[in-house]
Design a protein around this motif. Structure first.
Motif, mmCIF file in Angstrom:
data_model
loop_
_atom_site.group_PDB
_atom_site.id
_atom_site.type_symbol
_atom_site.label_atom_id
_atom_site.label_comp_id
_atom_site.label_asym_id
_atom_site.label_seq_id
_atom_site.Cartn_x
_atom_site.Cartn_y
_atom_site.Cartn_z
ATOM 1 N N ALA A 52 29.060 105.938 21.214
ATOM 2 C CA ALA A 52 28.505 106.036 22.570
ATOM 3 C C ALA A 52 28.936 107.318 23.258
ATOM 4 N N CYS A 53 30.106 107.841 22.871
ATOM 5 C CA CYS A 53 30.627 109.059 23.491
ATOM 6 C C CYS A 53 30.330 110.308 22.667
ATOM 7 N N GLY A 54 29.513 110.160 21.611
ATOM 8 C CA GLY A 54 29.023 111.328 20.898
ATOM 9 C C GLY A 54 29.890 111.825 19.771
ATOM 10 N N PHE A 55 30.840 111.008 19.269
ATOM 11 C CA PHE A 55 31.667 111.423 18.147
ATOM 12 C C PHE A 55 30.984 111.047 16.832
ATOM 13 N N ALA A 56 31.190 111.875 15.819
ATOM 14 C CA ALA A 56 30.492 111.677 14.554
ATOM 15 C C ALA A 56 30.870 110.351 13.902
ATOM 16 N N ASP A 57 32.127 109.981 14.012
ATOM 17 C CA ASP A 57 32.611 108.722 13.462
ATOM 18 C C ASP A 57 33.921 108.376 14.156
ATOM 19 N N GLN A 58 34.498 107.223 13.776
ATOM 20 C CA GLN A 58 35.705 106.772 14.457
ATOM 21 C C GLN A 58 36.893 107.676 14.152
ATOM 22 N N ALA A 59 36.922 108.265 12.956
ATOM 23 C CA ALA A 59 38.023 109.169 12.614
ATOM 24 C C ALA A 59 37.988 110.425 13.491
ATOM 25 N N HIS A 60 36.798 110.957 13.721
ATOM 26 C CA HIS A 60 36.644 112.114 14.607
ATOM 27 C C HIS A 60 37.078 111.755 16.021
ATOM 28 N N PHE A 61 36.682 110.586 16.455
ATOM 29 C CA PHE A 61 37.069 110.104 17.779
ATOM 30 C C PHE A 61 38.587 109.997 17.884
ATOM 31 N N SER A 62 39.228 109.418 16.879
ATOM 32 C CA SER A 62 40.677 109.213 16.924
ATOM 33 C C SER A 62 41.423 110.542 16.966
ATOM 34 N N ARG A 63 40.990 111.508 16.149
ATOM 35 C CA ARG A 63 41.655 112.810 16.144
ATOM 36 C C ARG A 63 41.527 113.502 17.500
ATOM 37 N N SER A 64 40.322 113.504 18.037
ATOM 38 C CA SER A 64 40.075 114.181 19.313
ATOM 39 C C SER A 64 40.802 113.476 20.449
ATOM 40 N N PHE A 65 40.781 112.155 20.431
ATOM 41 C CA PHE A 65 41.424 111.360 21.475
ATOM 42 C C PHE A 65 42.930 111.630 21.497
ATOM 43 N N LYS A 66 43.553 111.614 20.326
ATOM 44 C CA LYS A 66 44.999 111.821 20.272
ATOM 45 C C LYS A 66 45.368 113.233 20.699
ATOM 46 N N GLN A 67 44.520 114.201 20.382
ATOM 47 C CA GLN A 67 44.792 115.579 20.771
ATOM 48 C C GLN A 67 44.797 115.734 22.283
ATOM 49 N N VAL A 68 43.916 115.010 22.969
ATOM 50 C CA VAL A 68 43.796 115.134 24.419
ATOM 51 C C VAL A 68 44.767 114.210 25.149
ATOM 52 N N VAL A 69 44.843 112.953 24.717
ATOM 53 C CA VAL A 69 45.596 111.922 25.442
ATOM 54 C C VAL A 69 47.042 111.831 24.971
ATOM 55 N N GLY A 70 47.297 112.179 23.699
ATOM 56 C CA GLY A 70 48.651 112.069 23.177
ATOM 57 C C GLY A 70 48.925 110.757 22.478
ATOM 58 N N GLN A 71 47.944 109.851 22.460
ATOM 59 C CA GLN A 71 48.030 108.581 21.759
ATOM 60 C C GLN A 71 46.735 108.374 20.984
ATOM 61 N N SER A 72 46.802 107.547 19.955
ATOM 62 C CA SER A 72 45.572 107.169 19.278
ATOM 63 C C SER A 72 44.806 106.179 20.160
#
Length: 294
Positions: free
Chosen positions: A265-285
């Protein structure tokens, strides 16, 4: 180093929003309610904006020092004083106070104005507001106070909703807009910004390119990229990523929504891409962040 407001207030608040759990608004603002005997606060510089809402029925004398200038005035019901972050300010009041103090994080206010309201605020955000009267804004503050006072499972939900109402009213009426001429040689105006933001919102689940955004603004990609960064302060594709993560944070408060669904829904290619990007920004998975909300 600028101090926090609560570090020097001479008495404890009767109500304090800092005790609320799991509300995203808590990172944006805090709300404290005071009824304090006549006293004073030393002159200090603070890292946050402070919005002081007067609820006292009887007018009373107050002194406020702002960047070395002493103001001695009568404080009436529904009067409001905004002290911007970075301003040296001190207080003395000559009767028992009855006030709500809302503190706001400037960086988060800027982000809220941009992503939620499509407003480009001046870097100073609030500057020339030593005293004004607004019964409606005070009423919104009272609803915030009352949400804190209700000690049950609904208080956090109510505070979350009402904090948005308060901030929208404050910014739309009194937020200092960025001058259109701030954007270097060619203008990147609030109209350009709103078209770009509308495109991002409408296409959040899709791949968004720099060319797409530049086309919405009616500019070449290189020209758009330079003006967007100079005006908003963030490169356009970094802004898109931050917006995707911000929307995912909101969606994750729905415990029944799967992380994979949120990722797409937020435009990430898959859940792994989402997890990497999320942790980079937020600091948590995403899983760690969701667990912290449970």
């Amino acid at each position: 180093m600028p101090r926090r407001y609560e570090e020097i207030y001479p008495s404890l608040p009767l109500l304090n929003s800092d005790g609320l759990e799991h509300t995203s608004a808590a990172s944006l603002m805090s709300v404290r309610y005071f009824q304090a005997e006549p006293d004073s606060m030393p002159t200090e510089v603070f890292a946050e904006h402070h919005v002081l809402l007067n609820l006292k029925d009887e007018p009373h004398r107050v002194q406020n020092t702002r960047d070395g200038e002493l103001r001695d005035f009568t404080f009436s019901k529904h009067d409001i004083i905004v002290t911007p972050a970075g301003m040296r300010s001190g207080w003395r009041w000559f009767a028992q106070s009855d006030v709500i103090v809302v503190t706001l994080d400037p960086d988060r206010v800027q982000r809220f104005a941009e992503t939620e309201l499509g407003l480009l605020l001046d870097p100073q955000q609030f500057k020339d507001l030593p005293l004004f009267s607004d019964a409606d804004l005070c009423a919104a503050g009272v609803m915030l106070r009352d949400a804190i006072e209700v000690d049950d499972l609904t208080s956090g939900v109510m505070f979350e909703a009402l904090s948005r109402v308060f901030l929208v009213k404050l910014l739309q009426r009194y937020g200092k807009r960025r001058p259109e001429e701030v954007a270097l040689s060619a203008r990147f105006t609030s109209a350009h910004y709103n078209r770009v933001l509308a495109y991002i919102r409408a296409n959040l689940e899709r791949t968004i390119s720099l060319d797409d955004l530049a086309s919405e603004a009616g500019m070449s990609p290189s020209h758009f990229s330079r003006l967007f960064k100079d005006t908003v302060g963030t490169p356009p594709m970094q802004y898109v990523m931050a917006y995707r993560i911000e929307q995912s944070l909101s969606m994750m408060r729905d415990a029944g929504r799967a992380l994979g669904e949120i990722a797409f829904a937020c435009g990430f290619a898959d859940q792994a891409h989402f997890s990497r990007s999320f942790k980079q920004v937020v600091g948590q998975s995403p899983r760690q962040y969701r667990a912290s909300l449970a």
